[in-house]
Scaffold this active site. Structure first.
Site, PDB file in Angstrom:
ATOM      1  N   ASP A   7       0.884  -1.155   0.000  1.00 28.86           N
ATOM      2  CA  ASP A   7       0.000   0.000   0.000  1.00 28.86           C
ATOM      3  C   ASP A   7       0.937   1.225   0.000  1.00 28.86           C
ATOM      4  O   ASP A   7       2.143   1.096   0.241  1.00 28.86           O
ATOM      5  CB  ASP A   7      -0.850  -0.047   1.289  1.00 28.86           C
ATOM      6  CG  ASP A   7      -1.480   1.285   1.615  1.00 28.86           C
ATOM      7  OD1 ASP A   7      -2.182   1.815   0.741  1.00 28.86           O
ATOM      8  OD2 ASP A   7      -1.264   1.808   2.736  1.00 28.86           O
ATOM      9  N   ASP A   9      -0.062   5.216   0.918  1.00 33.41           N
ATOM     10  CA  ASP A   9      -0.272   6.209   1.994  1.00 33.41           C
ATOM     11  C   ASP A   9      -0.268   5.536   3.372  1.00 33.41           C
ATOM     12  O   ASP A   9      -1.088   4.658   3.625  1.00 33.41           O
ATOM     13  CB  ASP A   9      -1.614   6.934   1.785  1.00 33.41           C
ATOM     14  CG  ASP A   9      -1.594   7.788   0.549  1.00 33.41           C
ATOM     15  OD1 ASP A   9      -1.326   8.981   0.671  1.00 33.41           O
ATOM     16  OD2 ASP A   9      -1.828   7.240  -0.556  1.00 33.41           O
ATOM     17  N   ARG A 123     -10.365  17.934   0.052  1.00 34.69           N
ATOM     18  CA  ARG A 123      -8.968  17.634  -0.262  1.00 34.69           C
ATOM     19  C   ARG A 123      -8.104  18.896  -0.376  1.00 34.69           C
ATOM     20  O   ARG A 123      -6.893  18.810  -0.435  1.00 34.69           O
ATOM     21  CB  ARG A 123      -8.862  16.804  -1.554  1.00 34.69           C
ATOM     22  CG  ARG A 123      -9.693  15.526  -1.580  1.00 34.69           C
ATOM     23  CD  ARG A 123      -9.148  14.536  -2.591  1.00 34.69           C
ATOM     24  NE  ARG A 123      -7.781  14.185  -2.298  1.00 34.69           N
ATOM     25  CZ  ARG A 123      -7.410  13.348  -1.339  1.00 34.69           C
ATOM     26  NH1 ARG A 123      -8.316  12.726  -0.609  1.00 34.69           N
ATOM     27  NH2 ARG A 123      -6.143  13.103  -1.117  1.00 34.69           N
ATOM     28  N   ASP A 168     -12.783   5.900   0.054  1.00 33.43           N
ATOM     29  CA  ASP A 168     -12.785   5.454  -1.337  1.00 33.43           C
ATOM     30  C   ASP A 168     -14.101   4.727  -1.613  1.00 33.43           C
ATOM     31  O   ASP A 168     -14.515   3.864  -0.839  1.00 33.43           O
ATOM     32  CB  ASP A 168     -11.615   4.489  -1.597  1.00 33.43           C
ATOM     33  CG  ASP A 168     -10.263   5.195  -1.551  1.00 33.43           C
ATOM     34  OD1 ASP A 168     -10.216   6.408  -1.812  1.00 33.43           O
ATOM     35  OD2 ASP A 168      -9.259   4.521  -1.266  1.00 33.43           O
TER      36      ASP A 168
HETATM   37  O1  M1P Z   1      -5.183   5.141  -0.541  1.00 31.44           O
HETATM   38  C1  M1P Z   1      -6.282   5.733   0.019  1.00 31.44           C
HETATM   39  C2  M1P Z   1      -6.226   7.225   0.018  1.00 31.44           C
HETATM   40  O2  M1P Z   1      -5.040   7.685   0.648  1.00 31.44           O
HETATM   41  C3  M1P Z   1      -4.943   9.059   0.766  1.00 31.44           C
HETATM   42  O3  M1P Z   1      -6.074   9.476   1.450  1.00 31.44           O
HETATM   43  P1  M1P Z   1      -6.202  10.818   2.324  1.00 31.44           P
HETATM   44  O4  M1P Z   1      -6.047  11.950   1.392  1.00 31.44           O
HETATM   45  O5  M1P Z   1      -7.553  10.673   2.930  1.00 31.44           O
HETATM   46  O6  M1P Z   1      -5.092  10.783   3.362  1.00 31.44           O
HETATM   47  C4  M1P Z   1      -4.936   9.704  -0.591  1.00 31.44           C
HETATM   48  O7  M1P Z   1      -3.782   9.349  -1.301  1.00 31.44           O
HETATM   49  C5  M1P Z   1      -6.162   9.274  -1.339  1.00 31.44           C
HETATM   50  O8  M1P Z   1      -6.056   9.788  -2.636  1.00 31.44           O
HETATM   51  C6  M1P Z   1      -6.291   7.767  -1.369  1.00 31.44           C
HETATM   52  O9  M1P Z   1      -7.502   7.398  -1.959  1.00 31.44           O
END
Ligand code: M1P
Length: 233
Positions: A7, A9, A123, A168
């Site tokens: 994964d 993030d 965002r 998501d």
């Molecule tokens: O992989 C899941 C999500 O991770 C991040 O989420 P957030 O902005 O909520 O921290 C982002 O990279 C998002 O685009 C992605 O869907």
């Protein structure tokens, strides 16, 4: 041969931030001769920005939008469409209007290929506000609640918590676990959202259910992933 699936993030990078330079160098070297895959809810643009062009194009496959858009050695090989219908948008707009989190920054719906990313705070928020919302949501569990309500009202879709500020949303079954159909052999999976409701959960759950040869590495930070990889070496 082992397959290493990561994964992004919270696992290779902090949420929506670039990978640490020294980790990038380590990772590029570590990857050599291994089958490495990336899987994220995010889109290509953000992923390249976060892990860098070198890692993005050197791994075997990158599964963007939870596997609804797939790149192999940098080339697009598959994508599917997904859009919210009016009723779903109406419900999400209601959540937006009634949330106890009152500071909103815009870009609440982000259309991706095969997936819609939804965020109450928006965002466009600053890093500081992102962290504040994340801490608030850990206590208030707003994102989990939105996901559960959405899936209850619309059984054909699936929603899960990915990073820090968003969820998501995609067609039912079109979650990260779909990538397991395309990878043969033992899987080593690294993710930070493997608990129920998280977007790494479908992979962890299916691997355990199918009793396929695998190892799960549930991490709390990119540093933890880095340390685990050093140990694996
Ligand atoms: O992989 C899941 C999500 O991770 C991040 O989420 P957030 O902005 O909520 O921290 C982002 O990279 C998002 O685009 C992605 O869907």
């Amino acid at each position: 041969m082992k397959n290493y699936v990561f994964d992004i993030d919270g696992t290779l990078t902090p949420s929506r931030l670039p990978i640490e330079k020294k980790f990038e160098t380590f990772f590029l070297d570590w990857m050599n001769g291994k089958n490495v895959y990336l899987v994220t809810g995010s889109d290509k643009e953000k992923t390249v920005e976060q892990v860098g062009e070198k890692i993005w194009s050197s791994v075997k496959r990158v599964y963007q939008s939870c596997g609804n858009q797939v790149f192999e050695n940098g080339k697009l090989i598959k994508q599917i469409e997904f859009h919210l219908d009016e009723k779903m948008e109406f419900l999400l707009n209601n959540f937006l209007a009634s949330s106890n989190w009152t500071e909103k920054f815009g870009n609440h719906f982000e259309q991706r290929v095969g997936l819609v990313n939804f965020s109450i705070i928006g965002r466009n928020c600053t890093q500081d506000k992102r962290e504040q919302y994340y801490q608030w949501d850990l206590i208030n569990q707003e994102r989990i609640r939105i996901c559960k309500t959405l899936m209850h009202k619309f059984p054909d879709i699936e929603a899960s918590v990915g990073g820090e500020i968003s969820i998501d949303i995609h067609e039912k079954g079109k979650n990260k676990a779909q990538i397991l159909d395309e990878i043969e052999g033992e899987i080593y999976f690294f993710g930070d959202k493997m608990d129920k409701g998280g977007n790494d959960y479908p992979i962890a759950h299916r691997l355990e259910l199918e009793k396929r040869e695998h190892k799960l590495f549930k991490v709390n930070s990119p540093t933890e992933t880095w340390n685990l990889l050093k140990e694996l070496n």
